[in-house]
Design an enzyme around this catalytic site. Structure first.
Site, PDB file in Angstrom:
ATOM      1  N   LYS A  52       3.224  -9.284   9.017  1.00 27.99           N
ATOM      2  CA  LYS A  52       3.518  -8.408  10.202  1.00 27.99           C
ATOM      3  C   LYS A  52       3.849  -9.777  11.043  1.00 27.99           C
ATOM      4  CE  LYS A  52       0.937  -4.426   9.490  1.00 27.99           C
ATOM      5  NZ  LYS A  52      -0.566  -3.711   9.746  1.00 27.99           N
ATOM      6  N   GLN A  96      -6.003  -4.004  12.546  1.00 30.08           N
ATOM      7  CA  GLN A  96      -5.895  -3.889  10.990  1.00 30.08           C
ATOM      8  C   GLN A  96      -6.960  -3.107  10.556  1.00 30.08           C
ATOM      9  OE1 GLN A  96      -2.929  -4.722   9.177  1.00 30.08           O
ATOM     10  NE2 GLN A  96      -3.847  -3.374   7.790  1.00 30.08           N
ATOM     11  N   ASP A 119       0.505   1.498  16.690  1.00 27.69           N
ATOM     12  CA  ASP A 119       0.233   2.117  15.437  1.00 27.69           C
ATOM     13  C   ASP A 119       0.476   3.592  15.705  1.00 27.69           C
ATOM     14  OD1 ASP A 119      -0.169   0.948  13.040  1.00 27.69           O
ATOM     15  OD2 ASP A 119      -2.092   0.355  13.395  1.00 27.69           O
TER      16      ASP A 119
END
Ligand code: NAP
Length: 282
Positions: A52, A96, A119
């Site tokens: 990422k 995460q 997200d």
């Protein structure tokens, strides 16, 4: 059969995003920033976060990773999120997953400001998506959606079948297809006739986590089939779709690996840029 090349599509998307970031820099004299919080030492999480970070830098985003040991207190994470929510140089925050057991995942998700929730997991974004309003959309289903649109630009009236109803994949996928005027069936582990349901789909999206569950005779001729699954088997990594069999029937199919996977990170960058643009409008 069209092999849907997710690597190529993701590279194209990253290229577009890179140009967009350069334009935004000219207009606002700053670039969108993505901050990732990584807790613990789980190898897959470390790899995801590294990828990422690399992709974010590649398109010109400001990228930060904040690392904590496995034993970090929930309070510390919530305080850090609060600080990042207030930091104007941070456009997007990602924690995460999975989290250590002592940290409440939902509390963490809800602590992130909905405007920085790259997200798309915050209940406000989930609600906005299902109401058809502007929202962050979870990255994997967004990637699937963009791949489907490459093959079928007009989805109106198509019958779509989504296998799996997770908050991460199946449910947001359903909302995206509904928004495109598909008639959507969402299926799950208690669905009575999964094969029969799949056979009705012009579009089939499988997000289950069972290797090669969707067989060749489950798929209608010329259907577009998207395989979200990533399953470690003795044969190596396989999807939720029996690739060889389904490729003989489908009009288009994503491979695993190299299909949906590469689109997920590219969509995270896209979401970060969208969050930045929305924040600048305010
Ligand atoms: P999940 O949270 O475990 O959800 C799985 C879903 O599949 C559930 O809704 C479950 O139904 C359903 N299911 C289980 N067994 C079934 C069966 N026999 N028939 C029909 N439906 C069944 O999984 P997820 O997080 O959505 O992930 C799904 C897959 O995608 C995994 O392989 C994961 O590794 C992969 N994945 C890939 C990416 C990517 O970037 N490509 C990203 C995320 C996940 P119930 O609700 O009834 O239990």
């Amino acid at each position: 059969m069209i092999l849907i090349d997710g690597k190529k599509a993701a590279a194209e998307l990253r290229n577009e995003l890179k140009k967009e970031v350069a334009e935004l820099k000219k207009i606002h004299n700053k670039v969108p920033g993505l901050t990732v919080i990584l807790i613990g030492e789980l190898a897959p999480s470390k790899i995801y976060v590294k990828n990422k970070e690399k992709s974010a830098v590649e398109v010109g985003l400001k990228s930060d990773v904040i690392r904590y040991p496995e034993t970090v207190e929930e309070k510390t994470i919530l305080e850090k999120i609060d600080e990042l929510n207030k930091d104007e140089s941070v456009s997007g925050i990602l924690v995460q997953l999975p989290l250590p057991k002592h940290i409440d995942k939902q509390k963490v998700i809800e602590a992130i400001s909905p405007g920085k929730d790259v997200d798309g997991f915050h209940p406000m974004n989930v609600g906005n998506l299902s109401s058809g309003y502007e929202s962050s959309v979870p990255c994997t289903p967004l990637g699937c959606y963009l791949l489907i649109k490459k093959i079928e630009p007009n989805l109106s009236g198509k019958k779509a079948v989504v296998v799996g109803r997770s908050n991460l994949n199946g449910k947001p996928m359903t909302q995206l297809l509904l928004k495109e005027n598909c008639t959507v069936t969402i299926t799950h582990s208690k669905t009575a006739d999964l094969k029969g349901e799949c056979l009705k789909g012009d579009i089939v999206v499988a997000a289950v986590g069972i290797p090669e569950l969707v067989k060749g005779d489950w798929v209608k001729k010329d259907a577009v089939v998207i395989d979200v699954g990533i399953n470690k088997t003795e044969k190596g990594i396989v999807g939720d779709v029996a690739f060889e069999e389904v490729s003989k029937v489908a009009k288009a199919l994503t491979p695993v690996p190299g299909g949906v996977g590469p689109m997920t990170i590219a969509c995270l960058l896209k979401n970060t840029i969208e969050c930045f643009k929305r924040s600048q409008k305010k």
